[in-house]
Design a protein around this motif. Sequence first.
Motif, PDB file in Angstrom:
ATOM      1  N   LEU A   6       0.864  -1.127  -0.015  1.00  0.00           N
ATOM      2  CA  LEU A   6       0.126   0.001   0.044  1.00  0.00           C
ATOM      3  C   LEU A   6       0.902   1.320   0.008  1.00  0.00           C
ATOM      4  CD1 LEU A   6      -2.761  -1.046   2.414  1.00  0.00           C
ATOM      5  CD2 LEU A   6      -3.157  -0.325   0.260  1.00  0.00           C
ATOM      6  N   ARG A   7       1.846   1.191   0.916  1.00  0.00           N
ATOM      7  CA  ARG A   7       2.658   2.356   1.016  1.00  0.00           C
ATOM      8  C   ARG A   7       3.431   2.746  -0.212  1.00  0.00           C
ATOM      9  NH1 ARG A   7       5.238   1.889   5.998  1.00  0.00           N
ATOM     10  NH2 ARG A   7       3.247   3.060   6.723  1.00  0.00           N
ATOM     11  N   ASP A  10       1.069   4.371  -2.660  1.00  0.00           N
ATOM     12  CA  ASP A  10       0.900   5.569  -2.116  1.00  0.00           C
ATOM     13  C   ASP A  10       2.209   6.515  -2.596  1.00  0.00           C
ATOM     14  OD1 ASP A  10      -0.866   7.128  -0.024  1.00  0.00           O
ATOM     15  OD2 ASP A  10       1.227   7.895  -0.038  1.00  0.00           O
ATOM     16  N   ASN A  11       3.195   6.083  -2.481  1.00  0.00           N
ATOM     17  CA  ASN A  11       4.430   6.515  -2.858  1.00  0.00           C
ATOM     18  C   ASN A  11       4.515   6.777  -4.399  1.00  0.00           C
ATOM     19  OD1 ASN A  11       5.266   7.162  -0.408  1.00  0.00           O
ATOM     20  ND2 ASN A  11       6.938   5.495  -0.388  1.00  0.00           N
ATOM     21  N   HIS A  13       1.827   6.832  -6.429  1.00  0.00           N
ATOM     22  CA  HIS A  13       0.929   7.390  -7.434  1.00  0.00           C
ATOM     23  C   HIS A  13       0.012   8.585  -6.695  1.00  0.00           C
ATOM     24  CE1 HIS A  13       1.694   4.244 -10.070  1.00  0.00           C
ATOM     25  NE2 HIS A  13       1.384   3.405  -9.252  1.00  0.00           N
ATOM     26  N   VAL A  14       0.145   8.725  -5.284  1.00  0.00           N
ATOM     27  CA  VAL A  14      -0.711   9.625  -4.509  1.00  0.00           C
ATOM     28  C   VAL A  14       0.235  10.909  -4.362  1.00  0.00           C
ATOM     29  CG1 VAL A  14      -1.893  10.453  -2.523  1.00  0.00           C
ATOM     30  CG2 VAL A  14      -2.077   7.913  -3.379  1.00  0.00           C
ATOM     31  N   HIS A  16       0.142  14.087  -2.396  1.00  0.00           N
ATOM     32  CA  HIS A  16      -0.415  14.665  -1.242  1.00  0.00           C
ATOM     33  C   HIS A  16      -0.471  16.056  -1.046  1.00  0.00           C
ATOM     34  CE1 HIS A  16      -1.114  10.813   1.132  1.00  0.00           C
ATOM     35  NE2 HIS A  16      -0.183  10.426   0.392  1.00  0.00           N
ATOM     36  N   ARG A  25       7.895  11.323   0.939  1.00  0.00           N
ATOM     37  CA  ARG A  25       7.733   9.829   0.586  1.00  0.00           C
ATOM     38  C   ARG A  25       8.571   8.953   1.395  1.00  0.00           C
ATOM     39  NH1 ARG A  25       8.572  10.595  -5.871  1.00  0.00           N
ATOM     40  NH2 ARG A  25      10.458  11.340  -4.641  1.00  0.00           N
ATOM     41  N   LEU A  31      -0.808   4.812   7.307  1.00  0.00           N
ATOM     42  CA  LEU A  31      -1.998   4.488   6.462  1.00  0.00           C
ATOM     43  C   LEU A  31      -3.317   4.173   7.371  1.00  0.00           C
ATOM     44  CD1 LEU A  31      -0.038   2.307   4.055  1.00  0.00           C
ATOM     45  CD2 LEU A  31      -1.398   3.914   3.016  1.00  0.00           C
TER      46      LEU A  31
END
Length: 451
Positions: A6-7, A10-11, A13-14, A16, A25, A31
Amino acid sequence: MNTARLRELDNNHVWHPFAPMQAFRDEGVPLIESGNGFYLFDTDGNRYLDGNSSLWCNIHGHRVPAIDNAVRDQLDRIAHTTLLGLSSPPAAQLAGELVARTPKGLNKVFYTDSGSTSVEAALKIAYQYHAQKPIGGGRRDLFVCLANAYHGDTIGAVSVGGIDVFHSVYGQLLFETVRVPSPVTFRLPEGHTAESYLEFCDRELERTLREQGDRIAAVVIEPLVQGAAGILVHPEGYLRRVRELTRAHDVLLIADEVAVGFGRTGTLFACEQEDVRPDILCLAKGITGGYLPLAATLTTDAIYDAFLGDPSEGKTFYHGHTYTGNPLACAAALASLELFEANNVLQNVAVCGTRLASRLAELADHPHVGEVRQKGLMAGVELVQDRDGNAPYPAADRMGHQVTLAARARGTITRPLGDVVVLMPAPAMPPVLVDELCDSVFAAIDDVTRR
Ligand SMILES: Cc1ncc(COP(=O)(O)O)c(C=O)c1O
């Protein structure tokens, strides 16, 4: 899916919000997969106290049965239907409840979906109102705002903002405003005492309205507390004075209660404390108890009436968003308002506010605390390198951010505003958890400043 994967997603594609992504990152963001009461739980099983009310919007805690059930009941009917050409029972009911609770005379509710869009709507309404009002109508294209104001991130809201680190890069895109000094006395300009500076602030506002009043559409203000500027608390009477002056110069007053509304300063709405009725009131954040995105811009009948007329006259307010007045969000908002009364939330704010004040007093002699500011359940602790002259830390040290990371390691979530450490307990948080919040944030301040 496990946390590592998940991380990674997140790193990869998201992007923030408000985050310097390169540094962010590397920090291993938690999460959050669930919440309960005033705690958040991450995918590694860590528990955190929600010390900033999930960015200043949570009111009654997480997974509150009455709000969960209201949203589920609405889900069993319909999740979304538009307000463009249609209405819905929760949107109509909520408008009635908001009108009943906000300062008398704000009878019309225009829904949007975030604090920024509530301000954006307010600015356009004010501008169009002056063009269309029955007597003395004309072009008023100037807005007055306060130094260091924050009203959101859309271009209109940024235009009336004044936090350089967020806003200066967009300078070329913004419309013209007049910025008056903010009535706060931490780090006074050369040659001023606190008293002389507050007098100067008053004179500048009065002069601006006197000299340019016929061009000014509205004064935009965060009542009582400028939140994102670092929890800057205005002196008592300032809001009332702004109302007097705007009224005397026939200028609208837009009160942005996105942050201060829904109990956070001790009353349901901050304007109540100075007996002020703005012409336009912006609400968001706590409106749904912190559950779902919803905002409202309330106006007087006089403003609304200027938009009436035969459709061919072109007086319509051509503005609105797809999810405006979303029924799930309105259902959550109705349930949240009921809980204010059922659970005596404002009484709890009074108790917790006193508790918070007495705990914050412990920082009075801290060698790296320049000022502690508090109104109700909004508190900011200004970190300084040296109390003598309140010399700031170098920005590159990111001291506020370091304190946030240290607090997180101690099981508490907070978020700084530069080097101001923010404590923002939810209005319904039990006093014992306010103590827990103070314990971990104060210890985190020590961890970082005494390193
Ligand atoms: C006073 C004020 N106005 C407007 C906004 C913008 O709200 P949103 O983030 O929901 O767009 C904020 C957000 O912090 C705020 O504090």
